[in-house]
Design a protein around this motif. Structure first.
Motif, short mmCIF file in Angstrom:
data_model
loop_
_atom_site.label_atom_id
_atom_site.label_comp_id
_atom_site.label_asym_id
_atom_site.label_seq_id
_atom_site.Cartn_x
_atom_site.Cartn_y
_atom_site.Cartn_z
N ILE A 287 10.70 73.85 24.05
CA ILE A 287 9.90 72.47 23.42
C ILE A 287 9.56 72.94 22.20
O ILE A 287 10.02 71.99 20.94
CB ILE A 287 8.94 70.80 24.25
CG1 ILE A 287 10.42 70.99 25.91
CG2 ILE A 287 8.69 70.40 23.74
CD1 ILE A 287 9.01 69.38 26.48
N ALA A 306 4.02 68.29 20.46
CA ALA A 306 4.80 69.65 21.02
C ALA A 306 3.77 70.62 21.45
O ALA A 306 3.71 71.14 22.34
CB ALA A 306 5.95 70.71 20.71
N ALA A 328 6.45 64.37 24.13
CA ALA A 328 6.61 65.51 23.25
C ALA A 328 8.37 65.52 23.17
O ALA A 328 8.93 65.33 22.24
CB ALA A 328 6.06 66.80 23.93
#
Length: 434
Positions: A287, A306, A328
């Protein structure tokens, strides 16, 4: 047949080191672990390797061989209460019988940093010998303090020869395996099963058990045909596979859903991977990568969010921390997209590789000594803060042998709209000062 109610993988778990299949680099003759076991002296260690390679079994066998007590924790399901109970029991066992305790922690990488630190004093004072099992790289997932007190042993995927040996043993074991069934399982089909198992003994035995259930009839006791085998494998290929194609297909789908601004699809693939057993730390790292690669300066908040999600997961662990990862992912999928930094960085890396070690221009060099000043290091350098708009118009910061480059090209989305306007204004000032 004993323990017939147990899964085949549990029944066929080795009961002695002589039965253990694979890992000759660790427990072969005169190898590190075999020496420690023979001497009856265990030390704290981390067993790092893929699923189904025997980490739990090896820990149990080493404990039995050295006559220690065996306690087991799962980092997924265990908490402070269980740890305290084990510590107290270990102290009592040593005080009463001088018996040492081995604490085996499965998936130790799932414990957060604070939880890992909690083991340190008890490892140091010898309350228990810690054996941690992980499928993730300990360098990234475990505390340095813990790693410094434990030796890391790397377990490898089981080879085709190892798994064929396991099949043979299972088909001929009349007490624990399938030896009570008349068997017709051609070697060519066994090799197909071995290939699908991909070095994982547990997966192999689970599939073998399914095959035996389907193949075993009163008329034809355990006859395995190619159509039957392929039917079983096709039904099981859809499951999450950490080290196989399905795993990479799913992470690809997650990344592309984020890039494609599809928050609902991104959430689905995140949930699929978590449900399938993917390590949340791996997802958190991916991510972070998405935030830089696909959003960049179009929305710099994405990278911070993130990173925050990663840190929240570190503090809360599963399942509470997984919600932060979901937050996120939704934000990243909804944010303005830009891969300008990603492209620019790759272009700059390519130039750095092609042109090698070009000299830093004299005016950009630091001059902390008299000699360096005499050599004109830093001469004619223009301090940007002393210039109008804090910008030294017309100044060059590239090596003299390299013409001016434009790597970063902001896209007309998000914050990069403003960045593009600012850079265009500065370049116009450059053109007037050349």
């Amino acid at each position: 047949m004993t323990n017939s109610h147990q899964p085949l993988a549990a029944r066929m778990r080795p009961t002695t080191l002589a039965e253990f299949i694979g890992q000759p680099h660790l427990i072969g003759h005169n190898k590190p672990l075999s020496k420690a076991i023979e001497q009856g002296i265990l030390h704290s260690m981390i067993l790092w390797g893929p699923p189904g390679t025997g980490k739990t079994t090896l820990a149990r066998l080493m404990t039995e061989k050295t006559h220690a007590r065996f306690e087991q924790l799962s980092a997924v399901f265990s908490g402070v209460k269980e740890i305290r109970t084990i510590i107290e029991n270990a102290k009592i066992a040593y005080e009463r019988n001088q018996q040492k305790t081995v604490l085996f922690v499965d998936e130790i990488h799932r414990f957060n940093k604070s939880q890992q630190d909690a083991f340190l004093p008890f490892v140091e004072e010898g309350t228990f010998i810690l054996i941690g099992a992980t499928t993730e790289n300990p360098s990234f997932e475990l505390n340095n303090a813990l790693l410094s007190r434990a030796r890391v042993y790397v377990l490898k995927h089981l080879t085709e020869e190892d798994l064929l040996q396991l099949i043979d043993r299972t088909l001929n074991d009349t007490e624990r395996g399938l030896g009570h069934l008349p068997t017709d399982f051609p070697l060519s089909l066994q090799k197909i099963l071995v290939t699908f198992a991909d070095g994982d003994a547990r997966r192999l035995l689970n599939l073998l058990e399914i095959i035996s259930d389907l193949a075993n009839t009163e008329e034809n006791p355990f006859i395995v045909t190619e159509p039957l085998l392929l039917e079983v494998l096709q039904e099981n290929i859809a499951r999450f596979d950490k080290n196989g194609e399905a795993f990479y297909d799913q992470i690809s789908a997650l990344h592309k859903a984020v890039r494609g601004s599809a928050p609902d699809a991104a959430l689905y693939w995140l949930a699929r991977m978590l449900q399938g057993g993917c390590d949340p730390y791996y997802l958190a790292r991916r991510i972070l990568r998405m935030a830089s690669e696909d959003i960049g300066n179009a929305d710099p908040r994405a990278l911070q969010l993130a990173l925050n999600a990663y840190e929240v997961y570190e503090r809360l662990g599963s399942p509470e921390g997984e919600l932060a990862l979901a937050q996120a992912v939704v934000y990243l999928a909804s944010a303005a997209k830009s891969n300008s930094v990603y492209i620019a960085f790759n272009e700059a890396m390519q130039d750095a590789k092609i042109y090698g070690s070009l000299d830093v221009p004299l005016h950009l060099r630091n001059a902390p000594t008299k000699l360096m000043k005499q050599l004109e290091y830093g001469k004619h350098y223009r301090y940007a803060h002393d210039e109008p708009d804090a910008y030294a118009a017309g100044e060059s910061y590239f090596p003299e042998a390299l013409t001016e480059r434009t790597y970063y090209r902001p896209v007309p989305r998000g914050l990069e709209i403003k960045i593009a306007e600012k850079l265009a204004y500065l370049r116009e000032k450059d053109s007037k000062n050349k």
